[in-house]
Design a protein around this motif. Structure first.
Motif, PDB file in Angstrom:
ATOM      1  N   ASN A  40      49.959  48.001  38.422  1.00  0.00           N
ATOM      2  CA  ASN A  40      50.560  47.034  39.219  1.00  0.00           C
ATOM      3  C   ASN A  40      50.826  45.865  38.294  1.00  0.00           C
ATOM      4  OD1 ASN A  40      51.093  45.059  41.252  1.00  0.00           O
ATOM      5  ND2 ASN A  40      49.423  45.797  42.524  1.00  0.00           N
ATOM      6  N   ALA A  41      52.085  45.546  38.238  1.00  0.00           N
ATOM      7  CA  ALA A  41      52.605  44.357  37.264  1.00  0.00           C
ATOM      8  C   ALA A  41      51.757  42.883  37.684  1.00  0.00           C
ATOM      9  CB  ALA A  41      54.136  44.295  37.223  1.00  0.00           C
ATOM     10  N   GLU A  42      51.321  42.919  39.145  1.00  0.00           N
ATOM     11  CA  GLU A  42      50.998  41.488  39.591  1.00  0.00           C
ATOM     12  C   GLU A  42      49.606  41.497  39.591  1.00  0.00           C
ATOM     13  OE1 GLU A  42      52.506  41.163  43.359  1.00  0.00           O
ATOM     14  OE2 GLU A  42      54.718  41.251  42.906  1.00  0.00           O
ATOM     15  N   ALA A  43      48.847  42.760  39.205  1.00  0.00           N
ATOM     16  CA  ALA A  43      47.371  42.613  39.223  1.00  0.00           C
ATOM     17  C   ALA A  43      46.882  42.518  37.583  1.00  0.00           C
ATOM     18  CB  ALA A  43      47.025  43.861  39.797  1.00  0.00           C
ATOM     19  N   GLN A  44      46.097  41.529  37.341  1.00  0.00           N
ATOM     20  CA  GLN A  44      45.448  41.627  35.977  1.00  0.00           C
ATOM     21  C   GLN A  44      43.996  41.846  36.021  1.00  0.00           C
ATOM     22  OE1 GLN A  44      46.888  37.446  35.450  1.00  0.00           O
ATOM     23  NE2 GLN A  44      48.947  38.327  34.242  1.00  0.00           N
ATOM     24  N   TYR A  45      43.500  42.314  34.964  1.00  0.00           N
ATOM     25  CA  TYR A  45      42.178  42.363  35.093  1.00  0.00           C
ATOM     26  C   TYR A  45      41.770  42.240  33.392  1.00  0.00           C
ATOM     27  CZ  TYR A  45      42.740  46.987  32.547  1.00  0.00           C
ATOM     28  OH  TYR A  45      43.258  47.975  31.696  1.00  0.00           O
ATOM     29  N   GLY A  46      40.508  41.901  33.375  1.00  0.00           N
ATOM     30  CA  GLY A  46      39.902  41.482  31.899  1.00  0.00           C
ATOM     31  C   GLY A  46      38.713  40.755  32.158  1.00  0.00           C
ATOM     32  N   ASP A  47      37.994  40.289  30.960  1.00  0.00           N
ATOM     33  CA  ASP A  47      36.883  39.604  31.036  1.00  0.00           C
ATOM     34  C   ASP A  47      36.998  38.361  31.861  1.00  0.00           C
ATOM     35  OD1 ASP A  47      35.604  41.524  29.435  1.00  0.00           O
ATOM     36  OD2 ASP A  47      35.546  40.380  27.626  1.00  0.00           O
ATOM     37  N   LEU A  48      36.001  38.023  32.844  1.00  0.00           N
ATOM     38  CA  LEU A  48      35.954  36.868  33.510  1.00  0.00           C
ATOM     39  C   LEU A  48      36.438  35.707  32.739  1.00  0.00           C
ATOM     40  CD1 LEU A  48      35.558  35.655  36.540  1.00  0.00           C
ATOM     41  CD2 LEU A  48      33.440  34.764  35.343  1.00  0.00           C
ATOM     42  N   SER A  49      35.813  35.414  31.360  1.00  0.00           N
ATOM     43  CA  SER A  49      36.044  34.326  30.716  1.00  0.00           C
ATOM     44  C   SER A  49      37.306  34.173  30.138  1.00  0.00           C
ATOM     45  CB  SER A  49      34.962  34.257  29.559  1.00  0.00           C
ATOM     46  OG  SER A  49      35.430  35.548  28.804  1.00  0.00           O
ATOM     47  N   SER A 159      30.394  37.411  35.950  1.00  0.00           N
ATOM     48  CA  SER A 159      31.649  37.793  36.546  1.00  0.00           C
ATOM     49  C   SER A 159      31.408  37.216  38.130  1.00  0.00           C
ATOM     50  CB  SER A 159      32.104  39.034  36.392  1.00  0.00           C
ATOM     51  OG  SER A 159      32.280  39.235  35.086  1.00  0.00           O
ATOM     52  N   GLU A 160      30.592  37.687  38.727  1.00  0.00           N
ATOM     53  CA  GLU A 160      30.378  37.527  40.096  1.00  0.00           C
ATOM     54  C   GLU A 160      30.104  35.869  40.801  1.00  0.00           C
ATOM     55  OE1 GLU A 160      28.673  41.369  38.823  1.00  0.00           O
ATOM     56  OE2 GLU A 160      28.335  39.344  38.246  1.00  0.00           O
ATOM     57  N   ALA A 212      15.385  40.715  42.075  1.00  0.00           N
ATOM     58  CA  ALA A 212      16.647  41.173  41.850  1.00  0.00           C
ATOM     59  C   ALA A 212      17.543  40.283  42.609  1.00  0.00           C
ATOM     60  CB  ALA A 212      17.160  42.572  42.230  1.00  0.00           C
ATOM     61  N   LEU A 213      18.743  39.719  42.246  1.00  0.00           N
ATOM     62  CA  LEU A 213      19.401  38.789  42.921  1.00  0.00           C
ATOM     63  C   LEU A 213      20.539  39.489  43.688  1.00  0.00           C
ATOM     64  CD1 LEU A 213      20.260  35.777  43.394  1.00  0.00           C
ATOM     65  CD2 LEU A 213      21.698  35.926  41.259  1.00  0.00           C
ATOM     66  N   ILE A 214      20.572  39.229  45.016  1.00  0.00           N
ATOM     67  CA  ILE A 214      21.556  39.870  45.790  1.00  0.00           C
ATOM     68  C   ILE A 214      22.433  38.630  46.441  1.00  0.00           C
ATOM     69  CG2 ILE A 214      21.912  41.003  47.859  1.00  0.00           C
ATOM     70  CD1 ILE A 214      19.304  42.381  47.235  1.00  0.00           C
ATOM     71  N   ILE A 215      23.823  38.746  46.488  1.00  0.00           N
ATOM     72  CA  ILE A 215      24.735  37.667  46.861  1.00  0.00           C
ATOM     73  C   ILE A 215      25.728  38.067  47.707  1.00  0.00           C
ATOM     74  CG2 ILE A 215      24.444  36.310  44.471  1.00  0.00           C
ATOM     75  CD1 ILE A 215      27.105  37.543  43.580  1.00  0.00           C
ATOM     76  N   SER A 216      26.287  37.094  48.469  1.00  0.00           N
ATOM     77  CA  SER A 216      27.540  37.289  49.337  1.00  0.00           C
ATOM     78  C   SER A 216      28.134  35.857  49.006  1.00  0.00           C
ATOM     79  CB  SER A 216      27.058  37.259  50.879  1.00  0.00           C
ATOM     80  OG  SER A 216      26.273  38.492  50.970  1.00  0.00           O
ATOM     81  N   GLY A 219      34.147  34.575  47.573  1.00  0.00           N
ATOM     82  CA  GLY A 219      35.362  35.308  46.918  1.00  0.00           C
ATOM     83  C   GLY A 219      35.196  37.032  47.249  1.00  0.00           C
ATOM     84  N   GLY A 220      34.500  37.305  48.298  1.00  0.00           N
ATOM     85  CA  GLY A 220      34.395  38.343  49.054  1.00  0.00           C
ATOM     86  C   GLY A 220      33.506  39.419  48.933  1.00  0.00           C
ATOM     87  N   LEU A 221      32.384  39.190  48.028  1.00  0.00           N
ATOM     88  CA  LEU A 221      31.510  40.079  47.878  1.00  0.00           C
ATOM     89  C   LEU A 221      30.250  39.934  48.978  1.00  0.00           C
ATOM     90  CD1 LEU A 221      30.667  39.470  43.986  1.00  0.00           C
ATOM     91  CD2 LEU A 221      31.987  41.386  45.039  1.00  0.00           C
ATOM     92  N   TRP A 222      29.959  41.107  49.418  1.00  0.00           N
ATOM     93  CA  TRP A 222      28.904  41.061  50.561  1.00  0.00           C
ATOM     94  C   TRP A 222      27.781  41.666  50.112  1.00  0.00           C
ATOM     95  CZ3 TRP A 222      28.105  38.792  54.788  1.00  0.00           C
ATOM     96  CH2 TRP A 222      27.281  39.089  55.848  1.00  0.00           C
ATOM     97  N   ARG A 223      26.508  41.151  50.252  1.00  0.00           N
ATOM     98  CA  ARG A 223      25.308  41.574  49.828  1.00  0.00           C
ATOM     99  C   ARG A 223      25.206  42.424  48.606  1.00  0.00           C
ATOM    100  NH1 ARG A 223      20.824  43.300  53.782  1.00  0.00           N
ATOM    101  NH2 ARG A 223      19.694  42.011  52.472  1.00  0.00           N
ATOM    102  N   TYR A 224      25.895  42.075  47.629  1.00  0.00           N
ATOM    103  CA  TYR A 224      26.107  42.805  46.151  1.00  0.00           C
ATOM    104  C   TYR A 224      24.781  42.506  45.130  1.00  0.00           C
ATOM    105  CZ  TYR A 224      28.462  43.453  41.651  1.00  0.00           C
ATOM    106  OH  TYR A 224      28.677  44.008  40.486  1.00  0.00           O
ATOM    107  N   LEU A 225      24.545  43.577  44.859  1.00  0.00           N
ATOM    108  CA  LEU A 225      23.121  43.468  43.796  1.00  0.00           C
ATOM    109  C   LEU A 225      23.966  43.285  42.456  1.00  0.00           C
ATOM    110  CD1 LEU A 225      20.291  43.938  43.475  1.00  0.00           C
ATOM    111  CD2 LEU A 225      20.736  46.558  43.056  1.00  0.00           C
ATOM    112  N   VAL A 226      23.575  42.016  41.979  1.00  0.00           N
ATOM    113  CA  VAL A 226      24.096  41.418  40.579  1.00  0.00           C
ATOM    114  C   VAL A 226      23.549  42.421  39.497  1.00  0.00           C
ATOM    115  CG1 VAL A 226      24.082  39.734  38.953  1.00  0.00           C
ATOM    116  CG2 VAL A 226      24.351  39.293  41.710  1.00  0.00           C
TER     117      VAL A 226
END
Length: 389
Positions: A40-49, A159-160, A212-216, A219-226
């Motif tokens: 997808n030319a509009e989607a980019q991914y890479g290291d968060l930094s 990243s999260e 263990a850290l769990i976050i919501s 940005g869209g994460l829901w009860r995410y286990l880091v």
């Protein structure tokens, strides 16, 4: 959230260093690569930094080095060369990045310039911001290569989300950022793996307990286990330290060794023997018909100890003093024997990362593993120079 936390870190730093000249120079950012997703030319991914660098406000580019085209390069060996060449003449006042790659860059710059220390290259350098791995094994090397006293600031930036940063210089623990669009829950490590694990809220956490850290997040994460494990070192205010990873531990014999234990033990053994450690990993040696279990360590030294046997004994003694479960299993070598330590060739772990296609960026060698998959892969590459038995 990451940008807000970055501003907070800067504010916290100036609170304790009001005469700082940080903003009169540039911040060297050793970030990750940035790729374009071919699906997808509009989607980019890479290291968060790298994503953050590309989307930072225009004024942020005035305060940063290197040029974006270099900062976002994929191939890390070429990137280190370009980083070195492009930043030597800059007035660098701060650096942020993973310690291992920062050291590689320092050494290359010193080779190019013929200088003895980085303070000769960047006389105004005053701050190094680090995170991702414990800085304990690296601090002596940084002090030696920099050649003068500077400030060090630990951050918990994933990243999260950007979760915490050191608010008081030299103190243990990082101030938890509780108003940055992240709802946090804390799962006692003993709950990990259960069908219905229980969590506690911030008001119910206890000092010194592994969670263990769990976050919501917004940005869209829901009860995410880091995946990280943390300990609270203060409750007023809430300050934490990262103690390890949920999957990075050794508990093959009930010893419950975590990364925080091994980082401290490496530092103690290095201090006693005069060694300097670049990197390490460890895994269990299972019981056999002829021998009890043990821990096997692969250690890449910047400066080897005079005796690897003495280093091994000091490492073992330090772990016993830090971890009572390990000490109990080591008692009279009933369950665990003396550790087996391999001194690795310089660059050994870089070679392994390269073989896995994970060279550079935020990729790191896992400190601990509860199985032998990774350690056996590295040992097969014949990169050790000496081994204790």
């Amino acid at each position: 959230g990451h940008y807000k936390a970055s501003k907070d870190v800067l504010s916290l730093y100036y609170q304790y260093h009001p005469d700082s000249v940080l903003l009169t120079g540039k911040g060297l950012v050793i970030g990750g690569s940035h790729n374009i997703n071919p699906m997808n030319a509009e989607a980019q991914y890479g290291d968060l930094s790298a994503v953050l660098l590309q989307n930072s406000p225009f004024w942020g580019h005035w305060l940063r080095t290197p040029d974006l085209s270099i900062a976002l390069m994929d191939e890390w060996e070429s990137k280190i060369e370009k980083l070195a060449e492009s930043t030597i003449k800059e007035n660098v006042t701060s650096i942020s990045g993973v310690p291992t790659w920062t050291l590689v860059l320092f050494k290359r710059i010193l080779e190019i310039t013929g200088k003895q220390t980085m303070s000769e290259v960047w006389p105004s350098l005053e701050l190094y911001m680090h995170g991702g791995v414990s800085f304990t094994p690296y601090k002596e090397q940084f002090q030696k290569l920099i050649g003068k006293e500077i400030n060090y600031l630990e951050m918990y930036n994933a990243s999260e989300g950007f979760f915490a940063a050191q608010d008081i210089p030299g103190s243990e623990g990082m101030l938890l950022f509780t108003d940055h669009g992240i709802f946090m829950e804390f799962m006692p490590v003993s709950e990990y793996g259960k069908k219905e694990p229980q969590t506690v809220s911030l008001q119910d956490v206890e000092l010194g307990k592994n969670y263990a850290l769990i976050i919501s997040t917004n940005g869209g994460l829901w009860r995410y286990l880091v995946g990280d494990t943390i300990q609270f070192v203060s409750l007023k205010p809430y300050r934490i330290k990262v103690s390890g990873r949920l999957k990075h531990y050794i508990n093959a014999f009930g010893e419950e060794v975590i990364v925080d234990n091994t980082d401290k033990a490496i530092a103690i053994a290095s201090n006693i023997t005069g060694a300097v450690v670049n990197d390490y990993t460890a895994a269990p040696v299972y019981f056999s018909e002829s021998a009890n279990g043990a821990h096997e360590w692969l250690i890449e030294f910047e400066k080897e100890p005079g005796s690897l046997e003495i280093f091994t004994k000091e490492l073992d003694a330090a772990l016993k003093s830090i971890n009572s479960d390990y000490e109990a299993k080591r008692h009279k070598s009933i369950a665990l024997g003396l550790p087996v330590v391999h001194a690795m060739k310089k660059g050994a772990f870089t070679e392994w990362l390269r073989s896995k296609g994970k060279l550079g960026g935020q990729h790191k060698v896992p400190r601990l593993s509860n199985d032998r998959t990774m350690i056996d892969e590295i040992l097969k590459m014949n990169l050790s120079t000496f081994t204790t038995q």
